[in-house]
Design a protein around this motif. Structure first.
Motif, PDB file in Angstrom:
ATOM      1  N   UNK A  43       0.984  -1.268  -0.084  1.00  0.00           N
ATOM      2  CA  UNK A  43      -0.053  -0.001   0.071  1.00  0.00           C
ATOM      3  C   UNK A  43       0.922   1.188  -0.088  1.00  0.00           C
ATOM      4  N   UNK A  44       1.377   1.534  -1.109  1.00  0.00           N
ATOM      5  CA  UNK A  44       2.453   2.724  -1.281  1.00  0.00           C
ATOM      6  C   UNK A  44       1.606   4.060  -1.003  1.00  0.00           C
ATOM      7  N   UNK A  45       0.294   3.997  -1.038  1.00  0.00           N
ATOM      8  CA  UNK A  45      -0.630   5.308  -1.046  1.00  0.00           C
ATOM      9  C   UNK A  45      -0.502   5.788   0.105  1.00  0.00           C
ATOM     10  N   UNK A  46      -0.398   4.864   1.509  1.00  0.00           N
ATOM     11  CA  UNK A  46      -0.481   5.038   2.737  1.00  0.00           C
ATOM     12  C   UNK A  46       0.615   5.831   3.104  1.00  0.00           C
ATOM     13  N   UNK A  47       1.965   6.108   2.420  1.00  0.00           N
ATOM     14  CA  UNK A  47       2.863   7.053   2.570  1.00  0.00           C
ATOM     15  C   UNK A  47       3.774   6.291   3.659  1.00  0.00           C
TER      16      UNK A  47
END
Length: 541
Positions: free
Chosen positions: A27-31
């Motif tokens: 989940x790269x979008x979670x930062x």
């Protein structure tokens, strides 16, 4: 406890590294940045290093340098994760680990200091959130409440840990005291002359001291056994069952039949231990006492009292007896009638006999152990001289044969005492021996651990009742004897470290062996004194 906390740190670090690693990958979008994963990996490595290489400190201390490697590392790692709010996760519950570690393993100051540090970190995080969120008071209130909870947690856990440490220390002291008391009890029971048996409800003996094993004929056997194992122990088993059935102590005189030893009469007393928790069973403690030893002690006490009384009476008799003997001697000078002179001689003879008895009793009361001092003498020379004098005085030279077999042995014995022992033994031998030559033999020889002196005579065997009380004072089978001769011999031997014993054995000249009575003395060997010394001059004189 320390290993438990350190293992918990490793598990939390592993979970953090796995969770953030998975979120970074899936989940790269979670930062979740790469360096946060690296931080968790570094925290895991530090936790593993502490767990594997550091040693635990004693609870209640301030941790010293370990504070930095444990609590300090936890606070830095969790604070970074909390400030960055990676993936929107609240990491504030993780601060409970360093607070618990400091509270349980450190001092109260360290526990409250760690709680204060966590509170400041939470307030700082709330301040950062307030700057980005418009200055709302909610984060500050939440941080304050969480910090208050950590303060309460730190205080309570530290008090519980301190109490646990005190109870553990007290338990350790009590356990050591109980172990020491158990050792003392075991030593006392082992040294008791009275037999002690600890029996359960099935007749199984859990504990038996050496005296009890000796009374039961167990010898050196050390294992557990049952009172039902031998028929001779059934009276003990029945007595213990009576105690369990009635719940009261029992006492009885029992006869234990042993095939080899015969009948042992014992006094048995039972006591029941207090019953512990529900479901547990009490034990029966049996105290055994050999009745023969009890009777022997009573007899010894009676004889001691009799000896003291006899000494006092003898001392009072001595002076009147001397006056009687002197008056009789003066009267005998003026007597002309043969009948009266015969009566005077009878008085003189009995007065001499009474004087001899008085002297024997007073000698026993005056003599003390070690009265011989350090006197030593040549055994063969002393025995030969004493036997020659006795033979000449009693005209028994034909019946006495002296066999000197220890020409180089010196023994530790007073010369006068040895002469008296020999005279008593020879008088007894002459009273019961036959009239044939060689009916009395005196033998000296070297023996294992000392020197041996034996006086043998071909008299009739002693009756068992006489042999049983042979060396007791005032015991005699002769009407005109004081019964002190053999007792005096034993006393004199014991004062000089010697032993005297009686046995029925073969003796006499070679080729003419026959049964007879033999009294044997085992004497302590001493070094021969140097010529010219005081001891040698005394012995020679």
């Amino acid at each position: 406890m320390w290993r438990g906390f350190m293992t918990a740190r490793v598990m939390i670090a592993l979970v953090l590294a796995l969770v953030l690693g998975v979120l970074h990958t899936l989940a790269p979008a979670l930062g979740v940045s790469r360096w946060l994963v690296a931080l968790c990996a570094a925290y895991l490595a530090a936790a593993l290093a502490v767990r594997l290489y550091l040693r635990p400190r004693s609870p209640g201390r301030d941790f010293d340098p370990q504070w930095v490697s444990t609590i300090g590392v936890d606070l830095i790692a969790f604070a970074v994760l909390q400030f960055l709010q990676a993936a929107g996760i609240n990491f504030s519950p993780l601060f409970a680990l360093p607070v618990l570690t400091a509270s349980a393993m450190g001092s109260a100051l360290l526990a409250l200091g760690t709680a204060a540090g966590v509170t400041l970190l939470l307030l700082a995080d709330a301040w950062v959130l307030a700057l980005h969120g418009g200055g709302e008071a909610g984060p500050f209130l939440q941080a304050a409440l969480t910090g208050a909870g950590y303060f309460a947690l730190a205080f309570l856990v530290n008090q519980m840990a301190a109490r646990l440490a005190r109870e553990e220390s007290a338990a350790r002291v009590e356990r050591q005291a109980a172990r020491m008391q158990a050792q003392v009890n075991a030593l006392v029971i082992e040294a008791l002359s009275e037999g002690v048996l600890v029996v359960d409800g099935a007749g199984r003996v859990n504990t038996a001291n050496p005296a009890a094993r000796q009374l039961l004929g167990m010898g050196q056997f050390q294992g557990n056994f049952s009172l039902t194992g031998r028929p001779s122990w059934k009276p003990l088993f029945a007595l213990s069952m009576q105690s369990f059935t009635h719940g009261t102590p029992q006492s009885a005189e029992l006869a234990l039949e042993e095939p080899r030893v015969g009948t042992r009469r014992v006094q048995a007393r039972t006591r029941l231990t207090a019953q512990g928790q529900p479901g547990s069973h009490s034990l029966c403690v049996i105290f055994l006492q050999d009745l023969r030893e009890m009777e022997a002690r009573l007899r010894t006490e009676k004889l001691a009292a009799m000896g003291r009384m006899s000494a006092a009476v003898a001392h009072e008799i001595r002076n009147p007896l001397a006056a009687i003997a002197q008056a009789n001697a003066l009267m005998d000078e003026d007597l002309k009638d043969p009948a009266l002179r015969q009566l005077s001689g009878l008085v003189r003879k009995n007065a001499q006999r009474l004087a001899q008895i008085v002297d024997e009793i007073l000698d026993l009361s005056r003599a003390r152990p070690g009265s011989g001092g350090g006197a030593v003498l040549a055994l063969d020379a002393a025995v030969g001289a004493a036997c020659a004098d006795w033979s000449a005085q009693t005209r028994n030279s034909a019946r006495v044969h002296v066999e000197a077999g220890a020409p180089a042995l010196w023994v530790r014995f007073d010369g006068d005492h040895l002469r008296r022992v020999l005279v008593n033994l020879l008088d007894n031998a002459a009273r019961y021996a036959g009239q044939a030559p060689d009916s009395i033999r005196v033998v000296t020889r070297a023996a294992e651990g000392g020197a041996a002196l034996q006086v043998w005579s071909d008299g009739a065997p002693l009756e068992p009742s006489v042999e049983q009380h042979l060396f007791e004072p005032f015991f005699t089978s002769e009407s005109r004897s004081s019964g002190l001769g053999l007792f005096i011999c034993r006393e004199l031997c014991e004062r000089h470290g010697a032993q005297i014993a009686y046995q029925r054995c073969l003796g006499g000249a070679a080729g003419l062996l026959r049964e007879g009575n033999q009294f044997s003395l085992k004497l302590a060997v001493a070094q021969a004194p140097q010529a010219g010394t005081a001891g040698f001059d005394k012995i020679a004189a």
